[in-house]
Design an enzyme around this catalytic site. Structure first.
Site, PDB file in Angstrom:
ATOM      1  N   GLN A   1       0.838  -1.197   0.000  1.00 42.26           N
ATOM      2  CA  GLN A   1       0.000   0.000   0.000  1.00 42.26           C
ATOM      3  C   GLN A   1       0.869   1.242   0.000  1.00 42.26           C
ATOM      4  O   GLN A   1       1.766   1.395   0.836  1.00 42.26           O
ATOM      5  CB  GLN A   1      -0.942   0.051   1.198  1.00 42.26           C
ATOM      6  CG  GLN A   1      -1.918   1.231   1.058  1.00 42.26           C
ATOM      7  CD  GLN A   1      -2.868   1.397   2.212  1.00 42.26           C
ATOM      8  OE1 GLN A   1      -2.451   1.722   3.322  1.00 42.26           O
ATOM      9  NE2 GLN A   1      -4.165   1.190   1.962  1.00 42.26           N
TER      10      GLN A   1
ATOM     11  N   CYS B   1      -7.002   6.772   4.867  1.00 44.53           N
ATOM     12  CA  CYS B   1      -6.476   7.068   6.195  1.00 44.53           C
ATOM     13  C   CYS B   1      -6.769   8.518   6.578  1.00 44.53           C
ATOM     14  O   CYS B   1      -6.466   9.438   5.812  1.00 44.53           O
ATOM     15  CB  CYS B   1      -4.970   6.814   6.235  1.00 44.53           C
ATOM     16  SG  CYS B   1      -4.261   7.086   7.875  1.00 44.53           S
TER      17      CYS B   1
ATOM     18  N   HIS C   1     -13.853   1.250   2.559  1.00 46.15           N
ATOM     19  CA  HIS C   1     -14.136   1.282   3.997  1.00 46.15           C
ATOM     20  C   HIS C   1     -15.487   1.969   4.134  1.00 46.15           C
ATOM     21  O   HIS C   1     -15.623   3.157   3.815  1.00 46.15           O
ATOM     22  CB  HIS C   1     -13.048   2.052   4.734  1.00 46.15           C
ATOM     23  CG  HIS C   1     -13.201   2.049   6.221  1.00 46.15           C
ATOM     24  ND1 HIS C   1     -12.126   2.011   7.076  1.00 46.15           N
ATOM     25  CD2 HIS C   1     -14.302   2.081   7.024  1.00 46.15           C
ATOM     26  CE1 HIS C   1     -12.552   2.021   8.335  1.00 46.15           C
ATOM     27  NE2 HIS C   1     -13.868   2.063   8.318  1.00 46.15           N
TER      28      HIS C   1
END
Length: 333
Positions: free
Chosen positions: A65, A95, A166
């Site tokens: 990643q 993130c 997500h």
């Protein structure tokens, strides 16, 4: 690598899914897709490449990643990483930490989908493996019903091979990274709808998934499921993954073989100048909820951190656990 149903993955987690963690997880599941921590493109270009990108051949399938927002730098990072033979390159667009935002990457890139698309296109031009994106359903005041399909359409047009979502918003102001994993409500249904909209595209889901039963339920709607802390903090659940999701024959897991493998791995790491704690810290949650687990945790947390600690600490920790209690019911509870 090819994307085939199903894909079960362990999520990339900063400070957690390093090479020692991945080696440990690989001994429990031979088939789960493992992810590195996010590695910033600038660090790869200017930093210690072997330390940042090196991994054991046993870790495959393993994905790298990347973090970044400069297409040229991301492409250069992909070029540099090519000899390390990762199975996938993933771009972090999820993130929410301040540290990541200050570098203008992570979840804040949901606000600039054109930058993400340009980055994916640049990475695809040099990558020899699939390039994927991991995103949120939106950030701050964005409307996910509008933002998410537009975002996915752009990254797919740019050549992305898969999208992991997500299923929460990220609030860039007012919530900590920990709060961003817990407070914004989960919306799995919107991810399901993205799969319905793009039936030929790999869409994976992440966020708040706590068990293999929940993972199996999601796989009725999407192509892949990704567990993060639930897999890290109770790694024993990975022992069922190969049989349950990859059609492998069911047989009792050999926990003593795991012990011996990790002792040998630790011995080699220590001989190379490392410390037992580098490895043992990832093993602490292995037997959560089972008889002897508390003592197991104490041994690994305390004794492994002592100067000169060796593989015998792992043996002592395993000896504290009632391995006979590791039934299917215990693992899936």
């Amino acid at each position: 690598m090819r994307y085939e149903n199903p894909i079960f993955a362990v999520a990339p987690m900063i400070d957690w899914t390093d090479r020692h963690c991945r080696y440990f997880h690989r001994q429990i599941s031979r088939n789960a897709l493992l992810y590195t921590e996010m590695v910033v493109a600038d660090a790869i270009i200017h930093g210690p490449r072997d330390r940042l990108l090196g991994h054991d051949a046993a870790e495959h399938p393993v994905a790298l990643q990347l973090g970044g927002s400069d297409p040229a730098k991301l492409a250069e990072a992909v070029r540099i990483a090519e000899p390390f033979a990762y199975d996938e390159i993933n771009l972090n667009v999820g993130c929410p930490s301040d540290r990541v935002q200050s570098g203008t990457f992570g979840a804040c890139l949901m606000q600039t989908p054109d930058v993400v698309a340009s980055s994916v296109s640049a990475m695809k031009q040099v990558a020899r493996v699939p390039v994927t994106v991991k995103c949120r359903i939106g950030v701050d005041e964005q409307d996910p019903e509008t933002v998410l399909p537009d975002f996915i359409a752009r990254v797919l047009d740019a050549g992305a091979d898969a999208v992991w979502v997500h299923a929460r918003k990220a609030w860039l102001k007012g919530l900590s990274p920990k709060e961003n994993r817990e407070i914004p409500p989960l919306d799995y249904e919107i991810v399901y709808r993205m799969k319905e909209r793009w039936p030929q595209v790999f869409i994976g889901i992440n966020g708040g998934i706590q068990s293999l039963d929940e993972a199996a339920a999601h796989l009725k709607h999407v192509d892949g499921v990704m567990l993060g802390r639930a897999a890290y903090q109770n790694a024993a659940i990975l022992a069922e993954v190969d049989q349950r999701f990859f059609g492998r024959e069911s047989s009792p897991f050999d926990w003593l073989a795991l012990r011996d493998t990790m002792m040998a791995y630790a011995e080699a790491h220590i001989a190379g100048g490392g410390r037992l704690q580098h490895i043992a810290r990832h093993m602490v949650g292995l037997f959560t909820g089972l008889p002897g687990a508390r003592r197991y945790r104490q041994i690994l947390s305390t004794d492994a951190a002592k100067a000169g600690a060796g593989p015998e600490v792992i043996a002592a920790a395993f000896a504290a656990v009632d391995l006979a209690a590791l039934s299917e019911e215990a693992l899936t509870a």
